[in-house]
Design a protein around this motif. Structure first.
Motif, PDB file in Angstrom:
ATOM      1  N   HIS A  96     -49.558 -29.221  87.718  1.00 53.45           N
ATOM      2  CA  HIS A  96     -48.413 -30.125  87.539  1.00 53.45           C
ATOM      3  C   HIS A  96     -47.936 -30.658  88.884  1.00 53.45           C
ATOM      4  O   HIS A  96     -47.611 -31.835  89.014  1.00 53.45           O
TER       5      HIS A  96
ATOM      6  N   GLY B 242     -48.872 -19.324  84.099  1.00 54.38           N
ATOM      7  CA  GLY B 242     -47.849 -20.273  84.554  1.00 54.38           C
ATOM      8  C   GLY B 242     -48.137 -20.797  85.950  1.00 54.38           C
ATOM      9  O   GLY B 242     -47.916 -21.966  86.248  1.00 54.38           O
ATOM     10  N   ALA B 243     -48.669 -19.915  86.809  1.00 57.21           N
ATOM     11  CA  ALA B 243     -49.010 -20.349  88.170  1.00 57.21           C
ATOM     12  C   ALA B 243     -50.092 -21.423  88.131  1.00 57.21           C
ATOM     13  O   ALA B 243     -50.058 -22.383  88.909  1.00 57.21           O
TER      14      ALA B 243
ATOM     15  N   CYS C  95     -50.555 -23.486  85.538  1.00 65.12           N
ATOM     16  CA  CYS C  95     -49.872 -24.694  85.027  1.00 65.12           C
ATOM     17  C   CYS C  95     -49.222 -25.435  86.187  1.00 65.12           C
ATOM     18  O   CYS C  95     -49.402 -26.639  86.371  1.00 65.12           O
ATOM     19  N   LYS C  96     -48.448 -24.658  86.981  1.00 65.97           N
ATOM     20  CA  LYS C  96     -47.653 -25.253  88.047  1.00 65.97           C
ATOM     21  C   LYS C  96     -48.533 -25.920  89.103  1.00 65.97           C
ATOM     22  O   LYS C  96     -48.240 -27.023  89.568  1.00 65.97           O
TER      23      LYS C  96
ATOM     24  N   LEU D 170     -51.277 -25.688  73.670  1.00 68.94           N
ATOM     25  CA  LEU D 170     -51.132 -24.730  74.771  1.00 68.94           C
ATOM     26  C   LEU D 170     -49.671 -24.284  74.872  1.00 68.94           C
ATOM     27  O   LEU D 170     -49.366 -23.101  75.025  1.00 68.94           O
ATOM     28  N   SER D 171     -48.758 -25.261  74.754  1.00 68.55           N
ATOM     29  CA  SER D 171     -47.340 -24.955  74.954  1.00 68.55           C
ATOM     30  C   SER D 171     -46.794 -24.065  73.840  1.00 68.55           C
ATOM     31  O   SER D 171     -45.965 -23.192  74.092  1.00 68.55           O
TER      32      SER D 171
ATOM     33  N   ARG E 223     -49.236 -34.257  87.896  1.00 70.14           N
ATOM     34  CA  ARG E 223     -48.418 -34.656  86.760  1.00 70.14           C
ATOM     35  C   ARG E 223     -47.132 -35.308  87.264  1.00 70.14           C
ATOM     36  O   ARG E 223     -46.406 -34.736  88.081  1.00 70.14           O
TER      37      ARG E 223
ATOM     38  N   PRO F  98     -43.419 -36.208  87.087  1.00 68.32           N
ATOM     39  CA  PRO F  98     -42.232 -35.784  86.335  1.00 68.32           C
ATOM     40  C   PRO F  98     -41.625 -36.987  85.619  1.00 68.32           C
ATOM     41  O   PRO F  98     -41.701 -38.104  86.102  1.00 68.32           O
ATOM     42  N   GLU F  99     -40.999 -36.715  84.471  1.00 70.95           N
ATOM     43  CA  GLU F  99     -40.346 -37.810  83.743  1.00 70.95           C
ATOM     44  C   GLU F  99     -39.165 -38.336  84.538  1.00 70.95           C
ATOM     45  O   GLU F  99     -38.546 -37.609  85.303  1.00 70.95           O
ATOM     46  N   THR F 100     -38.891 -39.613  84.358  1.00 72.21           N
ATOM     47  CA  THR F 100     -37.730 -40.179  85.041  1.00 72.21           C
ATOM     48  C   THR F 100     -36.815 -40.896  84.056  1.00 72.21           C
ATOM     49  O   THR F 100     -37.215 -41.181  82.952  1.00 72.21           O
TER      50      THR F 100
END
Lengths: 202, 150
Positions: free
Chosen positions: B142, B135-136, B138-139, B36-37, B146, B148-150
């Motif tokens: 997320h 994108g909307a 996706c967001k 997808l990306s 989803r 977020p990475e830390t």
């Protein structure tokens, strides 16, 4: 009465022009933009163009405050209000007295909160600029300048930063209310008119 | 004894199959998002003018996205494959608390992708609106599901 014997003369507070117009404008613009962006970040449209522009506005305000902290009037200058741990603990020891502080500017404790707020906002705009939330519509303009792992992590830092800023804002308002109702000192009007009752010591 | 062994073998089987399927499911999800990306990257790059607009390439990317979202992605979010179970995953456990909403969010992505291969044709200016719609979607997912990475 000689000036070398101040204890015998009760010091009266005097009303002075304390905060200059640019500093007051800065304060209220920053408050508006920060609160706006907290709302836009959480509840705004999915395409966050407005959030981005408000963020750029905050960058401009932070840049102004940095410059003003060196070349502005005395009350705005960092060298004037940043004090050591001694001054901070001295101020903290009588902070809960039920009387106005009549402090001419940022008191030593308030100075810490000023720095915390400015540093946190600077960090927040930085992580915002490099964030890549992988939605292809809200990628920070500098996300491509850092490693992709960094730009993905920046999203998490930006969320954490938003929470910390919200806590600082609530703390700030809480302290202002504490001064207003416990210490009976209005800090809001001076930030609007610039005029405040103060006692200048030393 | 034979019966006991057979019973033990049968009882242990689903566990092994399950462990494999969790890892497979997570890998498959990541593969899905990678594909997808790649295609979103093509369209977003063209929308921003960072990649030169090429009608055929844009349409192909749009068709790829349409094909990808035809896959039943929510079925890959099997039990035991959240970020709490497996450190490879960024899938929040909330997905399994709200399976209907999660499925609805994927359905929104499908709707956003519908007709993308045609919509991006006819000029660079047609790519942006498609990317914004996708994108909307996706967001939206997320933000909720989803980590977020830390």
């Amino acid at each position: 009465m000689s000036r070398s014997d101040p204890a015998s003369t009760p010091v009266q507070p005097v009303e002075v022009r304390l905060w200059d117009p640019l500093l007051r404008g800065f304060h209220w613009c920053l408050a508006t933009l920060v609160v706006t962006n907290l709302f836009l970040g959480h509840f705004g449209p999915a395409v966050m163009t407005l959030h981005f522009w408000v963020g750029y506005g905050i960058i401009a305000l932070l840049a102004f405050r940095l410059v003003w902290g060196f070349v502005g009037p005395a009350e705005a200058r960092f060298s004037n209000f940043l004090r050591g741990p001694g001054a901070v603990t001295r101020y903290a020891s009588h902070m809960f007295r039920r009387e106005p502080s009549y402090w001419p500017g940022h008191n030593p404790m308030g100075a810490l909160s000023v720095i915390a707020m400015l540093a946190l906002l600077a960090a927040q705009v930085s992580t915002g600029l490099i964030s890549d939330p992988e939605d292809y519509i809200n990628v920070g303009p500098l996300a491509g300048e850092v490693a992709s792992a960094t730009s993905r992590k920046a999203v998490g830092w930006h969320h954490l930063g938003g929470t910390l800023i919200l806590i600082l804002v609530i703390l700030h308002i809480g302290i202002v209310l504490f001064y207003r109702f416990w210490k009976r000192e209005d800090l809001i009007m001076p930030m609007i008119t610039g005029r405040k009752d103060v006692i200048r010591r030393g | 004894m034979k019966i006991l062994l057979a019973a033990a073998a049968i009882m242990s089987m689903p566990v092994i199959v399950h462990a494999q399927s969790v890892e497979d499911a997570i890998e498959a999800r990541h593969g899905f998002y990678k594909m997808l990306s790649i295609n979103m990257g093509t369209l977003a790059g063209m929308a921003k003018g960072e990649i030169e607009y090429d009608e055929a390439a844009a349409s192909r990317a749009g068709a790829n996205i349409e094909a990808l979202v035809g896959y039943d992605l929510p079925s890959l979010f099997v039990e035991g494959s959240s970020m709490d179970d497996n450190m490879e995953s960024a899938a929040k456990p909330e997905i399994w608390d709200n399976p209907d909403d999660f499925a609805a969010k994927f359905e929104d992505l499908r709707s956003a992708a519908a007709g993308a291969s045609d919509a991006v044709m006819g000029g660079q200016e047609n790519v942006g609106p498609v990317v914004q719609k996708l994108g909307a979607a996706c967001k939206a997912c997320h933000d909720e599901y989803r980590q977020p990475e830390t």
